[in-house]
Motif scaffolding. Structure first.
Motif, PDB file in Angstrom:
ATOM      1  N   SER A 139      41.986  23.500  53.090  1.00 47.54           N
ATOM      2  CA  SER A 139      40.801  23.028  52.372  1.00 47.54           C
ATOM      3  C   SER A 139      40.571  23.881  51.121  1.00 47.54           C
ATOM      4  CB  SER A 139      39.563  23.097  53.275  1.00 47.54           C
ATOM      5  OG  SER A 139      39.182  24.441  53.493  1.00 47.54           O
ATOM      6  N   ASP A 140      39.677  23.403  50.269  1.00 50.19           N
ATOM      7  CA  ASP A 140      39.418  24.091  49.002  1.00 50.19           C
ATOM      8  C   ASP A 140      38.271  25.086  49.109  1.00 50.19           C
ATOM      9  OD1 ASP A 140      40.242  24.500  46.392  1.00 50.19           O
ATOM     10  OD2 ASP A 140      38.726  23.150  45.559  1.00 50.19           O
ATOM     11  N   ILE A 141      37.922  25.481  50.324  1.00 46.50           N
ATOM     12  CA  ILE A 141      36.844  26.454  50.526  1.00 46.50           C
ATOM     13  C   ILE A 141      37.298  27.825  50.021  1.00 46.50           C
ATOM     14  CG2 ILE A 141      35.420  27.642  52.236  1.00 46.50           C
ATOM     15  CD1 ILE A 141      35.706  25.125  53.990  1.00 46.50           C
ATOM     16  N   LYS A 142      36.463  28.466  49.213  1.00 45.22           N
ATOM     17  CA  LYS A 142      36.799  29.766  48.638  1.00 45.22           C
ATOM     18  C   LYS A 142      36.198  30.900  49.466  1.00 45.22           C
ATOM     19  CE  LYS A 142      38.953  27.869  45.202  1.00 45.22           C
ATOM     20  NZ  LYS A 142      40.440  27.907  45.172  1.00 45.22           N
ATOM     21  N   VAL A 143      36.936  31.985  49.545  1.00 43.64           N
ATOM     22  CA  VAL A 143      36.485  33.181  50.274  1.00 43.64           C
ATOM     23  C   VAL A 143      36.038  34.243  49.272  1.00 43.64           C
ATOM     24  CG1 VAL A 143      37.115  34.995  51.905  1.00 43.64           C
ATOM     25  CG2 VAL A 143      38.064  32.681  52.173  1.00 43.64           C
ATOM     26  N   ILE A 144      34.783  34.664  49.401  1.00 44.56           N
ATOM     27  CA  ILE A 144      34.248  35.724  48.544  1.00 44.56           C
ATOM     28  C   ILE A 144      34.201  37.015  49.349  1.00 44.56           C
ATOM     29  CG2 ILE A 144      32.299  36.514  47.154  1.00 44.56           C
ATOM     30  CD1 ILE A 144      31.444  33.612  46.834  1.00 44.56           C
ATOM     31  N   GLU A 145      34.932  37.984  48.914  1.00 41.97           N
ATOM     32  CA  GLU A 145      34.984  39.299  49.577  1.00 41.97           C
ATOM     33  C   GLU A 145      33.834  40.157  49.054  1.00 41.97           C
ATOM     34  OE1 GLU A 145      38.110  43.085  49.939  1.00 41.97           O
ATOM     35  OE2 GLU A 145      38.740  41.192  49.011  1.00 41.97           O
ATOM     36  N   ASP A 146      32.819  40.345  49.885  1.00 40.18           N
ATOM     37  CA  ASP A 146      31.632  41.103  49.485  1.00 40.18           C
ATOM     38  C   ASP A 146      31.840  42.578  49.806  1.00 40.18           C
ATOM     39  OD1 ASP A 146      29.156  42.160  48.949  1.00 40.18           O
ATOM     40  OD2 ASP A 146      28.142  41.196  50.629  1.00 40.18           O
ATOM     41  N   ASN A 147      32.138  43.355  48.761  1.00 42.62           N
ATOM     42  CA  ASN A 147      32.404  44.790  48.914  1.00 42.62           C
ATOM     43  C   ASN A 147      31.237  45.642  48.430  1.00 42.62           C
ATOM     44  OD1 ASN A 147      35.073  44.598  49.984  1.00 42.62           O
ATOM     45  ND2 ASN A 147      35.803  44.028  47.950  1.00 42.62           N
ATOM     46  N   ALA A 148      30.019  45.178  48.639  1.00 41.31           N
ATOM     47  CA  ALA A 148      28.851  45.942  48.194  1.00 41.31           C
ATOM     48  C   ALA A 148      28.787  47.314  48.859  1.00 41.31           C
ATOM     49  CB  ALA A 148      27.573  45.158  48.478  1.00 41.31           C
ATOM     50  N   GLN A 149      29.383  47.445  50.063  1.00 38.92           N
ATOM     51  CA  GLN A 149      29.299  48.697  50.817  1.00 38.92           C
ATOM     52  C   GLN A 149      30.622  49.459  50.866  1.00 38.92           C
ATOM     53  OE1 GLN A 149      27.803  47.451  54.649  1.00 38.92           O
ATOM     54  NE2 GLN A 149      25.914  46.650  53.785  1.00 38.92           N
TER      55      GLN A 149
END
Length: 384
Positions: A139-149
């Motif tokens: 699928s065209d779902i995108k993964v956002i890697e949240d590296n705030a920490q």
């Protein structure tokens, strides 16, 4: 109540690494080679821009409100970023004894309107990217890697796992500039969807703020700061994201110098916690998912154990924290939003049993060992 003679003489802030005021000759554009980048005023703005970029690239005129998956134990800024970008946040429970998504619940939450999933790097513990991508499939779902920490400890770690990756430079983050953020995208440019403008703020004012924060977080001073009720230290609340701007020029000139300082800094306390607490920690996370930790997360067997250890560590001013305190639906300000929420048993249990221990450079090995003793004793204590 403590008498003056028995009061703690110092108190550690939960985070306390110093900020470099040096200006590096290297451009921050040299970071994360091969990625399109944009430096923004906050990590929340970076998340929102990533989501906007996804909508900009894949929007269909007849499409319903796009959806983004967020974990049930996370910072409410994820919701703020989603709402600002025009998304519907879909909350999914985490795993038992693990801050990563419950994979069965994650799979069930996917719909034809799902456009993105935010994969949180929790204090330096990565999400299970391979499993998430296996569920998403073609699928065209995108993964956002949240590296705030988290921030890469070496240049070799600058190969990221998400289609997009975001970082926060806010106060108390792994790489702090008292504010700021970064969004990266693989094999493309990010600025085309953003109207962010780089503001040139007064450099001397920013330096004054850095020096003031450095002074106020000195253990002998911070013990008085935490007594001020109007500061609401340690409270987690939802704050609406109202506008987005670029990273101020004075902070951007200091990004690389702070990256270099961060990578040279060692944490004796983190090594002590890992060596002495890992075997009894209820946290079920494989070593390969753990990077450098912003704080050391310890999961007790029940809430009473955690609360007792937290009270004791706080009494001695050792900088322990319970993080958000509750799962996402119960955080102040979230209930008033029009977000579908339900029961998230794993997230609520996780929030009730979690204690995080400071790893910053001001924590002495002696006090790290005191924390180990407090945690171990309360973990072994039978509670009703």
């Amino acid at each position: 109540m403590e008498t003056f003679s028995t009061m703690k003489v110092k108190s550690y802030a939960p985070t306390g690494n110093r900020i470099s005021l040096l200006r590096s000759k290297s451009s921050p554009e040299s970071l994360f080679k091969g990625y399109g980048k944009e430096f923004l005023d906050s990590g929340t703005s970076a998340l929102s821009i990533a989501l906007q970029h996804i909508s900009f690239a894949h929007h269909k005129p007849e499409e319903e409100l796009p959806e983004v998956i967020v974990p049930a134990y996370c910072c409410p800024d994820l919701v703020a970023a989603a709402l600002h970008a025009g998304y519907k946040p879909v909350v999914v429970d985490i795993s038992k004894n693990d801050p990563s998504y419950d994979l069965e619940g994650f799979s069930a939450a996917l719909t034809e309107n799902t456009r993105a999933v935010i994969a949180v790097n929790f204090l330096g513990i990565k999400e299970r990217f391979s499993e998430i991508r296996s569920i998403i499939g073609s699928s065209d779902i995108k993964v956002i890697e949240d590296n705030a920490q988290w921030f890469p400890e070496t240049e070799e770690q600058e190969t990221l796992s998400g289609d997009y990756a975001t970082f926060s430079f806010g106060r108390g983050k792994a790489l702090s500039l008292l504010g700021g953020g970064l969004v990266c995208v693989k094999n493309g440019a990010i600025s085309s969807s953003s109207n962010a403008v780089c503001n040139a703020s007064d450099d001397s004012l920013w330096i004054a703020k850095v020096l003031l924060i450095d002074f106020l977080t000195m253990p002998l001073i911070y013990r008085w700061v935490e007594l001020l009720p109007f500061l609401n230290l340690g409270q987690t609340k939802f704050h609406e994201l109202r506008q987005i701007s670029g990273l101020s020029s004075n902070r951007k000139r200091r990004v690389v110098a702070n990256v270099e300082q961060y990578r040279q800094r060692k944490s004796a306390s983190e090594e002590i916690y890992i060596e002495r607490l890992t075997e009894i920690n209820e946290l079920s996370v494989s070593k390969c998912r753990r990077g450098r930790l912003l704080r050391y997360p310890f999961l007790f067997k029940n809430k009473d154990q955690r609360d007792n250890a937290y009270r004791e560590a706080t009494y001695y001013g050792l900088g322990a924290s319970i993080m958000y305190g509750r799962s996402l639906p119960y955080i102040d300000g979230i209930a008033q939003l029009e977000i579908d929420t339900g029961e998230y048993n794993n997230a609520e249990s996780f929030s009730a049993r979690l204690l995080t221990l400071p790893t910053h450079s001001r924590i002495s090995p002696t006090d790290a060992l005191r924390l180990v003793e407090i945690v171990t004793r309360n973990f072994e204590r039978e509670t009703t």
